[in-house]
Scaffold this motif. Structure first.
Motif, mmCIF file in Angstrom:
data_model
loop_
_atom_site.group_PDB
_atom_site.id
_atom_site.type_symbol
_atom_site.label_atom_id
_atom_site.label_comp_id
_atom_site.label_asym_id
_atom_site.label_seq_id
_atom_site.Cartn_x
_atom_site.Cartn_y
_atom_site.Cartn_z
ATOM 1 N N ASP A 266 0.842 -1.198 0.000
ATOM 2 C CA ASP A 266 0.000 0.000 0.000
ATOM 3 C C ASP A 266 0.875 1.245 0.000
ATOM 4 O O ASP A 266 2.099 1.171 0.077
ATOM 5 N N ASN A 267 0.241 2.401 -0.077
ATOM 6 C CA ASN A 267 0.951 3.675 -0.162
ATOM 7 C C ASN A 267 0.908 4.476 1.137
ATOM 8 O O ASN A 267 1.182 5.679 1.127
ATOM 9 N N SER A 268 0.556 3.841 2.252
ATOM 10 C CA SER A 268 0.338 4.590 3.489
ATOM 11 C C SER A 268 1.590 5.321 3.954
ATOM 12 O O SER A 268 1.517 6.487 4.377
ATOM 13 N N LEU A 269 2.769 4.659 3.903
ATOM 14 C CA LEU A 269 3.993 5.318 4.319
ATOM 15 C C LEU A 269 4.319 6.497 3.409
ATOM 16 O O LEU A 269 4.650 7.588 3.872
ATOM 17 N N PHE A 270 4.208 6.268 2.119
ATOM 18 C CA PHE A 270 4.548 7.310 1.166
ATOM 19 C C PHE A 270 3.591 8.499 1.282
ATOM 20 O O PHE A 270 4.017 9.655 1.252
ATOM 21 N N ASP A 271 2.324 8.212 1.426
ATOM 22 C CA ASP A 271 1.332 9.289 1.502
ATOM 23 C C ASP A 271 1.443 10.098 2.790
ATOM 24 O O ASP A 271 1.006 11.255 2.831
ATOM 25 N N SER A 272 2.002 9.504 3.848
ATOM 26 C CA SER A 272 2.102 10.202 5.131
ATOM 27 C C SER A 272 3.464 10.862 5.340
ATOM 28 O O SER A 272 3.727 11.406 6.417
ATOM 29 N N ARG A 273 4.323 10.837 4.348
ATOM 30 C CA ARG A 273 5.645 11.459 4.487
ATOM 31 C C ARG A 273 5.488 12.968 4.637
ATOM 32 O O ARG A 273 4.549 13.570 4.112
ATOM 33 N N PRO A 274 6.402 13.605 5.357
ATOM 34 C CA PRO A 274 6.299 15.063 5.548
ATOM 35 C C PRO A 274 6.681 15.805 4.269
ATOM 36 O O PRO A 274 7.324 15.235 3.379
ATOM 37 N N PRO A 275 6.306 17.071 4.174
ATOM 38 C CA PRO A 275 6.754 17.879 3.032
ATOM 39 C C PRO A 275 8.279 17.906 2.960
ATOM 40 O O PRO A 275 8.957 17.823 3.999
ATOM 41 N N GLN A 276 8.794 18.028 1.781
ATOM 42 C CA GLN A 276 10.236 17.972 1.573
ATOM 43 C C GLN A 276 10.980 18.980 2.443
ATOM 44 O O GLN A 276 12.035 18.666 3.004
ATOM 45 N N GLU A 277 10.438 20.175 2.584
ATOM 46 C CA GLU A 277 11.106 21.224 3.350
ATOM 47 C C GLU A 277 11.139 20.931 4.848
ATOM 48 O O GLU A 277 11.888 21.563 5.593
ATOM 49 N N GLU A 278 10.328 19.974 5.320
ATOM 50 C CA GLU A 278 10.264 19.657 6.744
ATOM 51 C C GLU A 278 10.989 18.362 7.095
ATOM 52 O O GLU A 278 10.910 17.885 8.231
ATOM 53 N N LEU A 279 11.705 17.775 6.138
ATOM 54 C CA LEU A 279 12.418 16.526 6.401
ATOM 55 C C LEU A 279 13.492 16.730 7.462
ATOM 56 O O LEU A 279 14.253 17.697 7.412
ATOM 57 N N GLN A 280 13.532 15.827 8.439
ATOM 58 C CA GLN A 280 14.575 15.816 9.443
ATOM 59 C C GLN A 280 15.408 14.556 9.245
ATOM 60 O O GLN A 280 14.871 13.489 8.948
ATOM 61 N N PHE A 281 16.697 14.690 9.437
ATOM 62 C CA PHE A 281 17.604 13.597 9.099
ATOM 63 C C PHE A 281 17.230 12.293 9.826
ATOM 64 O O PHE A 281 17.151 12.249 11.048
ATOM 65 N N GLY A 282 16.998 11.245 9.056
ATOM 66 C CA GLY A 282 16.825 9.904 9.594
ATOM 67 C C GLY A 282 15.507 9.594 10.259
ATOM 68 O O GLY A 282 15.349 8.515 10.839
ATOM 69 N N THR A 283 14.527 10.492 10.201
ATOM 70 C CA THR A 283 13.263 10.249 10.902
ATOM 71 C C THR A 283 12.191 9.642 10.007
ATOM 72 O O THR A 283 11.232 9.064 10.510
#
Length: 329
Positions: free
Chosen positions: A37-54
């Motif tokens: 399914d796409n649940s992980l991908f759909d719940s990813r944060p916006p690119q600008e809010e990515l924190q290393f390794g989270t």
């Protein structure tokens, strides 16, 4: 010559049959089980809010070492591991890892790895330092397996300058034995994570504090290997540095306060040498065994030494805090 590895859209090619069923990892036997399914991908944060390794991507690569040989490599949905509570990686720090990145080119969206051969060589050296079996694996085959993992999770690679898909190859000892002995069974796995700039300040300068009390690595230790035991003891001085308003610790060693590394990275200094009056680019040498042979470090040295029009001396030598203070005046 420095070059990135281009990851085409083809499937991983097979290696010679001599690799199958023996001590080598066989990329030709790689299997892929895709996330349902796409649940992980759909719940990813916006690119600008990515924190290393989270944020972890959909899939992971797993290969086991048991009874003197590597198993068939598998790409499976990312998930938790199942380990015996007696696994020696949990008790004696028998684990090592690598840090790599996959990029999507700004020009044509092609996928690339930067000098993965060096990461594979360093992983082998770390395994040997921990007396892990199976360190003679075929580095090209493991690279091909990782390349296929990147292709499978291609949509997770954020686009833009400074963004990439971080890759974490890891090897842990899994044999359920509380005795202090070299491991006989291992798990090699690779997880991936979309990342942006490492620091919250982005690409702005960071504040460092030079620590004279705590030591990150020393001659004869494991500073030249990428093992977990190098990093856990740095957590306390790192937290103390953050509490004092600094981003990282500048690590020193010896009575002359020789500069070794910064945080978990190699470090370079650009100074005007007071004796020669020439510009000098300096980084710590590798001959003492307490400096990690970084891929970025090697790349900077290679590039700087081959810029014929650059009037600069490139040195691998010990720079002391006293010399740095003089150069800053």
């Amino acid at each position: 010559m420095l070059a990135s590895t281009f990851l085409g859209r083809r499937l991983v090619g097979r290696l010679p049959t001599r690799c199958v069923g023996r001590r080598w990892i066989s990329s030709g036997q790689l299997t892929v089980e895709r996330q349902g399914d796409n649940s992980l991908f759909d719940s990813r944060p916006p690119q600008e809010e990515l924190q290393f390794g989270t944020t972890l991507s959909d899939h992971m690569l797993v290969v086991e070492f048991e009874n003197g040989k590597w198993s068939v490599p598998k790409i499976v949905p990312q998930g938790n591991l199942s380990l015996s509570p007696a696994a020696s990686c949990l008790h004696y720090g028998l684990q090592c890892f690598e840090g790599m990145k996959a990029y999507k080119a700004l020009t044509d969206n092609s996928l690339r790895l930067f000098r993965p051969d060096m990461n594979m060589k360093r992983l082998q050296n770390s395994m040997k330092r921990l007396s892990m079996p199976g360190a003679d694996f075929d580095t090209r085959a493991l690279t091909e397996c990782i390349a296929e993992l990147v292709r499978v999770d291609e949509r997770w690679i954020p686009q833009g300058e400074g963004y990439s898909l971080y890759l974490r190859p890891t090897v842990i000892a899994t044999h359920p034995f509380l005795g202090l002995a070299a491991p006989t069974s291992l798990l090699l796995y690779v997880i991936t994570s979309p990342v942006g700039p490492y620091y919250k300040t982005g690409f702005q300068p960071v504040k460092l504090t030079a620590d004279t009390h705590y030591v990150r690595a020393w001659p004869g230790g494991t500073g030249d290997a990428k093992v977990g035991g190098n990093y856990a003891p740095t957590m306390k001085p790192q937290a103390m540095a953050v509490d004092q308003g600094y981003s990282q610790v500048l690590w020193l060693f010896g009575p002359n306060d020789e500069i070794t590394e910064v945080g978990a990275m190699n470090v370079f200094f650009y100074i005007i040498n007071k004796e020669t009056q020439r510009p000098e680019l300096i980084t710590a040498p590798l001959d003492r065994g307490d400096i990690l042979p970084g891929v970025t470090r090697d790349s900077i040295l290679h590039l700087a030494r081959n810029w014929n029009d650059l009037d600069i001396e490139v040195s691998e030598r010990w720079l002391t805090m006293a010399e740095l203070q003089q150069a800053a005046q």
